[in-house]
Design a protein around this motif. Structure first.
Motif, PDB file in Angstrom:
ATOM      1  N   THR A 159      52.773  70.476-112.062  1.00 30.67           N
ATOM      2  CA  THR A 159      52.757  70.148-110.642  1.00 30.67           C
ATOM      3  C   THR A 159      53.382  71.301-109.873  1.00 30.67           C
ATOM      4  O   THR A 159      54.491  71.738-110.183  1.00 30.67           O
ATOM      5  CB  THR A 159      53.546  68.854-110.368  1.00 30.67           C
ATOM      6  N   ILE A 160      52.667  71.790-108.871  1.00 29.29           N
ATOM      7  CA  ILE A 160      53.113  72.935-108.074  1.00 29.29           C
ATOM      8  C   ILE A 160      53.443  72.487-106.655  1.00 29.29           C
ATOM      9  O   ILE A 160      52.610  71.850-106.021  1.00 29.29           O
ATOM     10  CB  ILE A 160      52.019  74.029-108.013  1.00 29.29           C
ATOM     11  N   PRO A 161      54.618  72.721-106.136  1.00 30.13           N
ATOM     12  CA  PRO A 161      55.774  73.423-106.717  1.00 30.13           C
ATOM     13  C   PRO A 161      56.675  72.528-107.573  1.00 30.13           C
ATOM     14  O   PRO A 161      57.650  73.012-108.134  1.00 30.13           O
ATOM     15  CB  PRO A 161      56.524  73.919-105.494  1.00 30.13           C
ATOM     16  N   GLY A 162      56.359  71.239-107.659  1.00 27.58           N
ATOM     17  CA  GLY A 162      57.132  70.324-108.487  1.00 27.58           C
ATOM     18  C   GLY A 162      58.222  69.617-107.700  1.00 27.58           C
ATOM     19  O   GLY A 162      58.762  70.160-106.727  1.00 27.58           O
ATOM     20  N   ALA A 163      58.539  68.399-108.107  1.00 28.34           N
ATOM     21  CA  ALA A 163      59.574  67.612-107.425  1.00 28.34           C
ATOM     22  C   ALA A 163      60.954  67.984-107.948  1.00 28.34           C
ATOM     23  O   ALA A 163      61.135  68.243-109.126  1.00 28.34           O
ATOM     24  CB  ALA A 163      59.317  66.116-107.643  1.00 28.34           C
ATOM     25  N   GLY A 164      61.913  68.001-107.040  1.00 30.68           N
ATOM     26  CA  GLY A 164      63.286  68.299-107.434  1.00 30.68           C
ATOM     27  C   GLY A 164      63.521  69.740-107.804  1.00 30.68           C
ATOM     28  O   GLY A 164      64.429  70.049-108.591  1.00 30.68           O
ATOM     29  N   GLY A 165      62.722  70.629-107.246  1.00 25.90           N
ATOM     30  CA  GLY A 165      62.880  72.045-107.559  1.00 25.90           C
ATOM     31  C   GLY A 165      64.050  72.669-106.828  1.00 25.90           C
ATOM     32  O   GLY A 165      64.748  72.024-106.035  1.00 25.90           O
ATOM     33  N   ARG A 166      64.263  73.920-107.075  1.00 29.13           N
ATOM     34  CA  ARG A 166      65.350  74.678-106.439  1.00 29.13           C
ATOM     35  C   ARG A 166      64.869  76.104-106.203  1.00 29.13           C
ATOM     36  O   ARG A 166      63.828  76.529-106.722  1.00 29.13           O
ATOM     37  CB  ARG A 166      66.584  74.702-107.335  1.00 29.13           C
ATOM     38  N   ARG A 167      65.619  76.842-105.412  1.00 28.02           N
ATOM     39  CA  ARG A 167      65.288  78.248-105.248  1.00 28.02           C
ATOM     40  C   ARG A 167      65.396  78.919-106.599  1.00 28.02           C
ATOM     41  O   ARG A 167      66.397  78.773-107.308  1.00 28.02           O
ATOM     42  CB  ARG A 167      66.229  78.919-104.247  1.00 28.02           C
ATOM     43  N   PRO A 168      64.356  79.631-107.014  1.00 29.38           N
ATOM     44  CA  PRO A 168      64.355  80.192-108.369  1.00 29.38           C
ATOM     45  C   PRO A 168      65.463  81.215-108.580  1.00 29.38           C
ATOM     46  O   PRO A 168      65.822  81.961-107.663  1.00 29.38           O
ATOM     47  CB  PRO A 168      62.970  80.831-108.489  1.00 29.38           C
ATOM     48  N   THR A 169      65.990  81.229-109.769  1.00 24.69           N
ATOM     49  CA  THR A 169      67.058  82.156-110.146  1.00 24.69           C
ATOM     50  C   THR A 169      66.543  83.120-111.213  1.00 24.69           C
ATOM     51  O   THR A 169      65.483  82.920-111.802  1.00 24.69           O
ATOM     52  CB  THR A 169      68.261  81.393-110.699  1.00 24.69           C
TER      53      THR A 169
END
Length: 309
Positions: A159-169
Motif C-alpha cells: 500500500t502506497i504510501p501506507g498507513a501509519g508511516g513516518r518521514r523516511p530515515t
C-alpha cells in the motif's frame, strides 16, 4: 470499460483506456524518443537522451501555462534534461477530462500543482488491472489475472504510501535497499524461470531480452532522498529514476513525505526495475515506460489513481 477510462491508472497507457471507452485519450506518455514498436527498430541514439521515470499517481491537475508533466523534456537541476511520464488529467466520475494543452518546456522547473495527490491515491483492484492489461498483451483477462496471481511479488505488492508511516530515515532507506538487493539476487539466480523475466517478456513481446541485474543493483545502492525539492516538487509522485542518460540514471525518493518501510521498499524496487530489461536486437535497447509498467503490474505493482467526486 467507461469506469476504467474514468480512472486511468498512472502506469498503463491512457490510450488503452480511451480505446476501451471510445473517448479521446486524456494524455500520452511523453517518451517518444524512447518508444519503438514491437516490430520495428528504435533509433540507436535514443538510449542517450536524458530520461526521467517516476511512479506517478494518475489524476494530476493541469492548468493553463503549466507543463503538467507532459512535455517530452524539461530542464532539471544541474543543467540536465528530464523526460516525464504523462499523468492523465483529473477526472470526475462520469465525465471526460479536458483536452491537453501543449507548449514548449523552457522553464527551469514546471509550475507546481495546487495540491499534492500522493497522500489520498487509491489502488485499482487486480481484476480491473487484468482487464486493462489484456488490451495490451495477447492474453484474455482471466489468463492475465491468473498470471498476476502466479507472479505476484510481495516486495512490490504494498500500500502506497501506507498507513501509519513516518518521514523516511536513513535507517529505513538502508533496510529497503537490503531487501531489494536480496530480491534481485534471488530473481537473477532463477534465470528464465524468474517471474520478473517472464513478466517483461510478456509485456514487451520481444523474442530476446537482456536483463542488467548488475545495473539495477547499482541504482539501488545509489538511491537517495531529495529533502529540499531539488529534484522534484513531489506533488505527483514519491520516487523517480532520473539522469543524463538511461545508462546512468539514479533513483531519488521524496524525503519529506510519510511512508511506511514496506512502501519505501516497494518504491525503490519499482524504480530499480526501470531500464532492467533491454532489447538485444538492433536499435533502441530500452523499453518504453508504458511497457515496463505493464510488466511491473503483472508482478503486483500497485496501480494508483486519484479520484475526484
Amino acid at each position: 470499460a467507461q469506469a476504467f477510462a474514468a480512472r486511468q491508472p498512472f502506469s498503463l497507457a491512457p490510450s488503452t483506456f480511451a480505446a476501451m471507452s471510445g473517448r479521446p485519450s486524456a494524455g500520452r506518455a511523453c517518451t517518444a524518443e524512447r518508444d519503438s514498436t514491437r516490430g520495428g527498430a528504435g533509433k540507436a541514439e535514443a538510449s542517450h537522451v536524458p530520461a526521467t521515470r517516476r511512479k506517478r499517481v494518475a489524476g494530476s491537475r493541469r492548468t493553463a501555462g503549466s507543463a503538467g508533466g507532459r512535455c517530452p523534456s524539461s530542464t532539471v537541476a544541474g543543467g540536465g534534461k528530464r523526460k516525464r511520464k504523462a499523468a492523465p488529467a483529473e477526472h470526475r466520475r462520469g465525465a471526460a477530462g479536458p483536452e491537453p494543452r501543449k507548449r514548449a518546456c523552457k522553464e527551469a522547473r514546471p509550475e507546481q500543482v495546487s495540491e499534492s495527490i500522493t497522500e489520498n491515491a487509491v489502488t485499482l483492484a487486480d481484476h480491473v488491472v487484468a482487464v486493462a492489461i489484456s488490451f495490451i498483451v495477447p492474453r484474455a483477462p482471466r489468463t492475465v489475472r491468473e498470471l498476476m496471481r502466479r507472479w505476484e511479488k510481495p516486495i512490490l505488492k504494498a500500500t502506497i504510501p501506507g498507513a501509519g508511516g513516518r518521514r523516511p530515515t536513513k535507517a529505513m532507506l538502508d533496510s529497503a535497499k537490503e531487501a531489494v538487493l536480496r530480491f534481485f539476487t534471488l530473481e537473477e539466480a532463477r534465470g528464465k524461470q524468474s517471474a520478473v523475466v517472464k513478466a517483461f517478456y510478456l509485456a514487451s513481446g520481444e523474442p530476446a531480452l537482456h536483463f542488467d541485474w548488475a545495473g539495477a543493483r547499482r541504482r539501488v545502492r545509489m538511491a537517495s532522498f531529495d529533502m529540499r525539492q531539488e529534484v522534484d516538487s513531489w506533488n505527483e509522485c514519491l520516487a523517480m529514476t532520473s539522469g543524463e542518460t538511461n545508462a546512468v540514471c539514479e533513483i531519488f525518493v521524496c524525503g519529506t513525505k510519510k511512508v511506511t518501510l514496506r512502501a519505501l521498499t516497494s518504491l525503490i524496487c519499482h524504480e530499480a526495475l526501470h531500464n532492467l530489461a533491454r532489447r538485444t536486437r538492433q536499435g533502441n535497447p530500452f523499453l518504453s515506460e508504458d511497457t515496463e509498467h505493464v510488466g511491473m503490474a503483472l508482478l503486483g505493482d500497485p496501480q494508483l489513481v486519484h479520484m475526484v467526486d
